[in-house]
Design an enzyme around this catalytic site. Sequence first.
Site, PDB file in Angstrom:
ATOM      1  N   LEU A  19       0.867  -1.174   0.000  1.00  8.40           N
ATOM      2  CA  LEU A  19       0.000   0.000   0.000  1.00  8.40           C
ATOM      3  C   LEU A  19       0.901   1.220   0.000  1.00  8.40           C
ATOM      4  CD1 LEU A  19      -2.688  -0.924   2.724  1.00  8.40           C
ATOM      5  CD2 LEU A  19      -3.003  -0.957   0.250  1.00  8.40           C
ATOM      6  N   ASP A  20       0.470   2.280  -0.672  1.00  9.26           N
ATOM      7  CA  ASP A  20       1.236   3.514  -0.651  1.00  9.26           C
ATOM      8  C   ASP A  20       1.390   4.023   0.778  1.00  9.26           C
ATOM      9  OD1 ASP A  20       1.284   3.401  -3.417  1.00  9.26           O
ATOM     10  OD2 ASP A  20      -0.465   4.710  -3.643  1.00  9.26           O
ATOM     11  N   LYS A  21       2.416   4.827   1.000  1.00 12.54           N
ATOM     12  CA  LYS A  21       2.713   5.339   2.335  1.00 12.54           C
ATOM     13  C   LYS A  21       1.482   5.928   3.015  1.00 12.54           C
ATOM     14  CE  LYS A  21       5.381   8.956   4.680  1.00 12.54           C
ATOM     15  NZ  LYS A  21       6.371  10.061   4.514  1.00 12.54           N
TER      16      LYS A  21
END
Length: 317
Positions: A137-139
Amino acid sequence: MTKQIHHTLTIPEELEGLRLDQALAKLLPDYSRTQIKEWITSEKLTLNDAPTKPRTLLRGGEIIQISAEKKPQPEWEAQSIPLEIIYEDDALLVINKPAGMVVHPAAGNFNNTLLNALLHHAPELKTLPRAGIVHRLDKDTSGLLVIAKTEFAIKHLSSQLTKHTMHREYQAIICGLPTGGGKIDAPIGRHPISRKKMAVQDTGKEAITHYRVIEKYRGHTRLKIQLETGRTHQIRVHLAHIRYPIFGDPTYGKRLQLPKGASAALIDVLRKFKRQALHAFRLELIHPVTEKSIAWEIKLPEDMQQLVDTLKKDITP
């Protein structure tokens, strides 16, 4: 001591017509496409005893030989970082990743990542590629992530991702008011100018996103989103492509626009929300050991729930 890798395999007839790199991604799910391409270009992989190219079209029956060295795993540091564990057994681990946490160490983020936390929680993961992380997942995206705890589980879960049998559902708050749900089928590749961004491109990889409307507000909409593929930044790029970017997205969004007549409370919440309003709330997969379907669902994080509650209150009767 460097570990040697030796493989000899025959291309099955049913893979006729595929490119070599595409076929090998199916036949060798334990290795990334980047690794496979590096073997081909460095001539550590041969086709019928001859050097070849990643885009070589196959007829079926070709003999592939690989003779290479397995790169040693980086010595990442185990760090005592709290994890919200949703489920754990001997094969896999499911966590709720908070917004702001980087999944894997990289340039500029070598510490305080999910991988560092996993190595502290389960030191045995240090023997696995990427400490068992099979998707990301993106940051600044929150939500459910599954981590494999064995080599077999990595192969099993990676296969589900490749075959699109792992179901991942998200909720997002977008800017604008679409008339209804839909399907976005648009290939995604690296942005031609800004290399840290992705973009819809004819030369990109297949990317398919399904979405439907949960609630509409004055100038925003809450969506339920399901991924059919898993490209980098896929949801964010696809929604921006159809001109309904995710609210708060610093990369693919637009500058803050306040709905006409918005309440003071809503204006305050909108201005203070500093990430993309995207949350992976549901995950369903086949358990690598039991072979039974298993699913988890979690609530929205506090910041997104506050945003939803404030948007609801602001709707004109």
